[in-house]
Scaffold this motif. Sequence first.
Motif, PDB file in Angstrom:
ATOM      1  N   GLU A   1      12.362  80.946  28.288  1.00 48.37           N
ATOM      2  CA  GLU A   1      11.010  81.137  27.764  1.00 48.37           C
ATOM      3  C   GLU A   1      10.480  82.518  28.152  1.00 48.37           C
ATOM      4  O   GLU A   1       9.787  83.169  27.365  1.00 48.37           O
ATOM      5  CB  GLU A   1      10.073  80.051  28.288  1.00 48.37           C
ATOM      6  N   ALA A   2      10.789  82.942  29.363  1.00 47.54           N
ATOM      7  CA  ALA A   2      10.349  84.267  29.814  1.00 47.54           C
ATOM      8  C   ALA A   2      10.909  85.355  28.905  1.00 47.54           C
ATOM      9  O   ALA A   2      10.217  86.344  28.598  1.00 47.54           O
ATOM     10  CB  ALA A   2      10.792  84.513  31.249  1.00 47.54           C
ATOM     11  N   ALA A   3      12.143  85.189  28.464  1.00 45.81           N
ATOM     12  CA  ALA A   3      12.746  86.184  27.574  1.00 45.81           C
ATOM     13  C   ALA A   3      12.006  86.246  26.250  1.00 45.81           C
ATOM     14  O   ALA A   3      11.724  87.336  25.721  1.00 45.81           O
ATOM     15  CB  ALA A   3      14.223  85.848  27.346  1.00 45.81           C
ATOM     16  N   PHE A   4      11.689  85.087  25.706  1.00 50.09           N
ATOM     17  CA  PHE A   4      10.937  85.051  24.444  1.00 50.09           C
ATOM     18  C   PHE A   4       9.560  85.691  24.623  1.00 50.09           C
ATOM     19  O   PHE A   4       9.141  86.536  23.820  1.00 50.09           O
ATOM     20  CB  PHE A   4      10.790  83.613  23.961  1.00 50.09           C
ATOM     21  N   LEU A   5       8.855  85.298  25.675  1.00 40.86           N
ATOM     22  CA  LEU A   5       7.508  85.829  25.898  1.00 40.86           C
ATOM     23  C   LEU A   5       7.559  87.314  26.228  1.00 40.86           C
ATOM     24  O   LEU A   5       6.672  88.076  25.816  1.00 40.86           O
ATOM     25  CB  LEU A   5       6.826  85.040  27.013  1.00 40.86           C
ATOM     26  N   GLY A   6       8.580  87.727  26.969  1.00 41.17           N
ATOM     27  CA  GLY A   6       8.734  89.146  27.261  1.00 41.17           C
ATOM     28  C   GLY A   6       8.941  89.965  26.001  1.00 41.17           C
ATOM     29  O   GLY A   6       8.498  91.113  25.915  1.00 41.17           O
ATOM     30  N   TRP A   7       9.604  89.360  25.014  1.00 39.11           N
ATOM     31  CA  TRP A   7       9.760  90.037  23.732  1.00 39.11           C
ATOM     32  C   TRP A   7       8.402  90.213  23.055  1.00 39.11           C
ATOM     33  O   TRP A   7       8.128  91.273  22.490  1.00 39.11           O
ATOM     34  CB  TRP A   7      10.699  89.238  22.830  1.00 39.11           C
ATOM     35  N   THR A   8       7.542  89.217  23.133  1.00 42.70           N
ATOM     36  CA  THR A   8       6.255  89.313  22.434  1.00 42.70           C
ATOM     37  C   THR A   8       5.360  90.401  23.012  1.00 42.70           C
ATOM     38  O   THR A   8       4.454  90.867  22.329  1.00 42.70           O
ATOM     39  CB  THR A   8       5.485  87.971  22.456  1.00 42.70           C
ATOM     40  N   ILE A   9       5.606  90.819  24.257  1.00 43.58           N
ATOM     41  CA  ILE A   9       4.805  91.912  24.831  1.00 43.58           C
ATOM     42  C   ILE A   9       5.641  93.183  24.969  1.00 43.58           C
ATOM     43  O   ILE A   9       5.349  94.048  25.789  1.00 43.58           O
ATOM     44  CB  ILE A   9       4.156  91.517  26.179  1.00 43.58           C
ATOM     45  N   GLN A  10       6.697  93.266  24.149  1.00 42.81           N
ATOM     46  CA  GLN A  10       7.448  94.507  23.963  1.00 42.81           C
ATOM     47  C   GLN A  10       8.227  94.984  25.191  1.00 42.81           C
ATOM     48  O   GLN A  10       8.547  96.163  25.327  1.00 42.81           O
ATOM     49  CB  GLN A  10       6.516  95.635  23.488  1.00 42.81           C
ATOM     50  N   LEU A  11       8.564  94.054  26.081  1.00 44.10           N
ATOM     51  CA  LEU A  11       9.335  94.411  27.268  1.00 44.10           C
ATOM     52  C   LEU A  11      10.825  94.154  27.099  1.00 44.10           C
ATOM     53  O   LEU A  11      11.646  94.732  27.805  1.00 44.10           O
ATOM     54  CB  LEU A  11       8.828  93.627  28.482  1.00 44.10           C
ATOM     55  N   ILE A  12      11.163  93.259  26.175  1.00 43.62           N
ATOM     56  CA  ILE A  12      12.545  92.828  25.983  1.00 43.62           C
ATOM     57  C   ILE A  12      12.848  92.871  24.490  1.00 43.62           C
ATOM     58  O   ILE A  12      11.985  92.572  23.661  1.00 43.62           O
ATOM     59  CB  ILE A  12      12.748  91.399  26.544  1.00 43.62           C
ATOM     60  N   GLU A  13      14.072  93.248  24.156  1.00 40.70           N
ATOM     61  CA  GLU A  13      14.485  93.229  22.766  1.00 40.70           C
ATOM     62  C   GLU A  13      14.473  91.784  22.252  1.00 40.70           C
ATOM     63  O   GLU A  13      14.497  90.833  23.029  1.00 40.70           O
ATOM     64  CB  GLU A  13      15.897  93.808  22.612  1.00 40.70           C
ATOM     65  N   MET A  14      14.460  91.650  20.921  1.00 40.49           N
ATOM     66  CA  MET A  14      14.458  90.298  20.354  1.00 40.49           C
ATOM     67  C   MET A  14      15.617  89.483  20.929  1.00 40.49           C
ATOM     68  O   MET A  14      16.768  89.934  20.934  1.00 40.49           O
ATOM     69  CB  MET A  14      14.584  90.335  18.830  1.00 40.49           C
ATOM     70  N   PRO A  15      15.340  88.290  21.425  1.00 40.22           N
ATOM     71  CA  PRO A  15      16.403  87.461  21.997  1.00 40.22           C
ATOM     72  C   PRO A  15      17.524  87.199  20.985  1.00 40.22           C
ATOM     73  O   PRO A  15      17.280  87.064  19.788  1.00 40.22           O
ATOM     74  CB  PRO A  15      15.668  86.162  22.366  1.00 40.22           C
ATOM     75  N   ASP A  16      18.726  87.157  21.505  1.00 42.67           N
ATOM     76  CA  ASP A  16      19.894  86.842  20.679  1.00 42.67           C
ATOM     77  C   ASP A  16      19.679  85.483  20.018  1.00 42.67           C
ATOM     78  O   ASP A  16      19.339  84.508  20.687  1.00 42.67           O
ATOM     79  CB  ASP A  16      21.134  86.809  21.584  1.00 42.67           C
ATOM     80  N   LEU A  17      19.894  85.405  18.721  1.00 45.85           N
ATOM     81  CA  LEU A  17      19.695  84.139  18.010  1.00 45.85           C
ATOM     82  C   LEU A  17      20.641  83.056  18.506  1.00 45.85           C
ATOM     83  O   LEU A  17      20.345  81.866  18.377  1.00 45.85           O
ATOM     84  CB  LEU A  17      19.893  84.335  16.503  1.00 45.85           C
ATOM     85  N   GLN A  18      21.774  83.453  19.077  1.00 46.61           N
ATOM     86  CA  GLN A  18      22.769  82.466  19.492  1.00 46.61           C
ATOM     87  C   GLN A  18      23.199  82.634  20.944  1.00 46.61           C
ATOM     88  O   GLN A  18      24.260  82.155  21.332  1.00 46.61           O
ATOM     89  CB  GLN A  18      24.011  82.568  18.598  1.00 46.61           C
ATOM     90  N   GLY A  19      22.394  83.296  21.753  1.00 46.76           N
ATOM     91  CA  GLY A  19      22.812  83.541  23.127  1.00 46.76           C
ATOM     92  C   GLY A  19      21.683  83.422  24.121  1.00 46.76           C
ATOM     93  O   GLY A  19      20.503  83.390  23.751  1.00 46.76           O
ATOM     94  N   PHE A  20      22.062  83.374  25.382  1.00 49.81           N
ATOM     95  CA  PHE A  20      21.102  83.217  26.462  1.00 49.81           C
ATOM     96  C   PHE A  20      20.824  84.567  27.126  1.00 49.81           C
ATOM     97  O   PHE A  20      21.624  85.492  27.042  1.00 49.81           O
ATOM     98  CB  PHE A  20      21.632  82.211  27.489  1.00 49.81           C
ATOM     99  N   ILE A  21      19.715  84.634  27.802  1.00 47.99           N
ATOM    100  CA  ILE A  21      19.298  85.883  28.444  1.00 47.99           C
ATOM    101  C   ILE A  21      20.110  86.140  29.710  1.00 47.99           C
ATOM    102  O   ILE A  21      20.463  85.206  30.441  1.00 47.99           O
ATOM    103  CB  ILE A  21      17.784  85.841  28.772  1.00 47.99           C
ATOM    104  N   ASP A  22      20.428  87.377  29.964  1.00 47.22           N
ATOM    105  CA  ASP A  22      21.049  87.795  31.218  1.00 47.22           C
ATOM    106  C   ASP A  22      19.945  87.842  32.278  1.00 47.22           C
ATOM    107  O   ASP A  22      18.959  88.574  32.112  1.00 47.22           O
ATOM    108  CB  ASP A  22      21.668  89.180  31.030  1.00 47.22           C
TER     109      ASP A  22
END
Length: 215
Positions: free
Chosen positions: A81-102
């Motif tokens: 969830e942090a990866a998704f939310l981090g994307w919404t505030i421009q800190l992380i690239e769009m999460p991989d559609l088929q993968g998990f965050i490092d």
Amino acid sequence: MRRTAADVATQSIIYGALGFRASLEVTEHHRTRELCSQLLPWLGRLGLEDRIMPYHRDILEEPHGALKQESRTEAFWRGEEAAFLGWTIQLIEMPDLQGFIDPGLLVDRLKLLKPEAADILSRAELRSSAEVEEFSTFCLLVRHLFQLVTFPEDDRDLLTSRFQRRLTNFGLGDALEQYAGIESEASSLVSRSPSLRGLYLVRAFACEWLFGVDE
């Protein structure tokens, strides 16, 4: 969206800390015990202590090696969830559609255990509404399609009607028409990658929180 950039930054950092904690539990390194013990005090120094749910506080209080499997699983998914939310505030690239965050990416982009995280809390900016709405609609649709295949055929129309009403309540009622190709892409993903059900359940939870559903 109902949430402000500051709301999202707060949730991202707390959930990022949980995701990092999950990864530390299965890491053998001379600093893992020390890092585990630092996460909760660090969040407190950022002024986020009152924003941590009791169950998550319990997870962060556990010493390295003591997390139960259910707590480790909870912490892992919150990292997603942090990866998704981090994307919404421009800190992380769009999460991989088929993968998990490092987890290392969470540490780097959310400035976990670093004083610079305070800058994220004060300066975060949301992506454009169109970007967030399109990806959120996609995630919600994928979760819906995964649910649909488990329902008896006679009940699927009812579930789809409920899904459409939910999108409308989020202000996304026209999104399926507005974003061309989103339905075919979602259907393809569900048919070829059934193992992603849990990932999109979690991403959908994050979307619902963004658009107004409280924990």
